[in-house]
Design a protein around this motif. Structure first.
Motif, short mmCIF file in Angstrom:
data_model
loop_
_atom_site.label_atom_id
_atom_site.label_comp_id
_atom_site.label_asym_id
_atom_site.label_seq_id
_atom_site.Cartn_x
_atom_site.Cartn_y
_atom_site.Cartn_z
N ASP A 172 0.83 -1.21 0.00
CA ASP A 172 0.00 0.00 0.00
C ASP A 172 0.87 1.25 0.00
O ASP A 172 0.56 2.23 -0.70
CB ASP A 172 -0.92 0.00 1.22
CG ASP A 172 -1.97 -1.09 1.15
OD1 ASP A 172 -2.21 -1.58 0.03
OD2 ASP A 172 -2.52 -1.46 2.20
N TYR A 173 1.93 1.22 0.79
CA TYR A 173 2.82 2.38 0.85
C TYR A 173 3.48 2.63 -0.51
O TYR A 173 3.57 3.77 -0.97
CB TYR A 173 3.90 2.14 1.91
CG TYR A 173 4.92 3.24 1.99
CD1 TYR A 173 4.65 4.44 2.65
CD2 TYR A 173 6.17 3.08 1.41
CE1 TYR A 173 5.58 5.44 2.72
CE2 TYR A 173 7.12 4.08 1.47
CZ TYR A 173 6.83 5.26 2.13
OH TYR A 173 7.77 6.26 2.19
N LEU B 172 2.34 1.80 -3.47
CA LEU B 172 1.35 2.32 -4.41
C LEU B 172 1.08 3.80 -4.18
O LEU B 172 0.94 4.58 -5.13
CB LEU B 172 0.06 1.51 -4.28
CG LEU B 172 0.13 0.05 -4.75
CD1 LEU B 172 -1.18 -0.66 -4.47
CD2 LEU B 172 0.48 -0.02 -6.23
N LYS B 173 1.01 4.18 -2.90
CA LYS B 173 0.81 5.61 -2.59
C LYS B 173 1.99 6.44 -3.07
O LYS B 173 1.81 7.54 -3.61
CB LYS B 173 0.62 5.79 -1.09
CG LYS B 173 -0.69 5.26 -0.55
CD LYS B 173 -0.79 5.46 0.96
CE LYS B 173 -2.10 4.91 1.51
NZ LYS B 173 -2.20 5.07 2.98
#
Length: 315
Positions: free
Chosen positions: A3-4, A6-7
């Motif tokens: 997730d990190y 992708l952000k």
């Protein structure tokens, strides 16, 4: 972690898109263009318009913007407007020079600044403020010196007066010894300010750690001051130091522009100044986008190093 990442990639896309848009339209607000820069005062109005037509400068601004976005998406860096040389070819020649200067500068900075800052923190912790104040004051003075001024002073002293380093000449990777001698002064100039900044940050970070309980416990166990200082204090103060190293690499990209121009080093910085002076939109836009990509990538890599140094760090 996923997730990190992708952000971060989403932030990278937004940042680069913003840089592309801002640079594209800002360049076209500057008086003149590549055709007028090439023509000077000798070309007539009709000939100048014909030259603009051949260069594609008469196309509507929106059309030029969309064409440029399409070229970036397809990884087509295109050709310079003025010389019709592929931008990728120019960057392939200039990039190794700039990266070598930047990496050697970071290496020299780390080797000098981290021990210097650590010793200054130890002196301050032990109440030996005179030496600490001397080191800190010298670092602050050096930090205030602009790169262009330092470059001129070093050029006058080490090259023209002492003759230790060449002030001009070819820069080629074919002769490593001559290449290192040629870039030695630019590396020293860029290292001066970086050493001052990193030494001050290292001093502050290590000084805070030296007051922690586990440091006192390590001393009580009979460990040497050297082992306590560099194995425990410096290791646990690594996160802010890594941050400074990452930011320093980004700042070096700015410093190389000035230093390469002064020392006539054929790197990315000198290429950028050449493109600005000739109003070569394609070249300038591509180089600035490259700088933005590199800066964002370094920030992302710095975050990953955080996790490697301290597993407690959460993304």
């Amino acid at each position: 972690m996923l997730d990190y990442s992708l952000k971060k990639f989403a932030q990278l896309f937004v940042t680069v898109f913003g840089v592309v848009t801002l640079v594209f339209f800002t360049l076209r607000l500057i008086p003149g263009d590549a055709a007028s820069a090439m023509a000077g005062d000798t070309m007539s109005g009709e000939a100048l318009e014909l030259l603009r037509e051949q260069m594609g400068l008469n196309e509507p601004l929106g059309r030029q913007y969309l064409d440029y976005l399409h070229s970036l998406v397809t990884l087509d860096l295109g050709q310079t407007i003025t010389t019709r040389i592929p931008v990728a070819e120019l960057m392939a020649k200039a990039l190794p020079v700039t990266l070598t200067i930047a990496l050697l500068t970071i290496l020299l900075t780390v080797v000098i600044a981290i021990p210097l800052g650590t010793v200054a923190a130890y002196m301050a912790h032990k109440g030996r403020s005179r030496l600490d104040n001397l080191l800190t004051g010298f670092a602050m003075i050096v930090d205030l010196m602009p790169s262009f001024w330092t470059a001129l002073v070093f050029l006058l002293l080490f090259s023209l007066t002492l003759g230790w380093f060449p002030a001009s000449g070819a820069v080629t990777l074919d002769d490593p010894a001559a290449f290192l001698a040629r870039i030695a002064l630019p590396v020293l100039v860029l290292s001066v300010t970086q050493v001052a900044t990193m030494a001050r940050i290292t001093r502050t970070a290590v000084l805070e750690i030296l007051s922690e309980d586990y440091v006192r416990t390590a001393r009580a166990m009979g460990w040497s001051e050297f082992r306590v200082l560099f194995r425990h204090a410096l290791k646990n103060a690594a996160l802010p130091i890594v941050t400074v190293i990452g930011l320093s690499f980004g700042n070096l990209l700015n410093g190389t522009v000035i230093v390469e121009f002064i020392f006539t080093i054929p790197g990315i910085g000198n290429l950028l100044i050449t493109g600005i002076n000739s109003r070569d939109y394609q070249l300038v836009q591509t180089l600035i986008v490259f700088y933005a990509l590199l800066f964002v990538t370094i920030n992302f890599a710095t975050d990953l190093v955080y996790r490697a140094l301290d597993p407690r760090v959460s993304f």
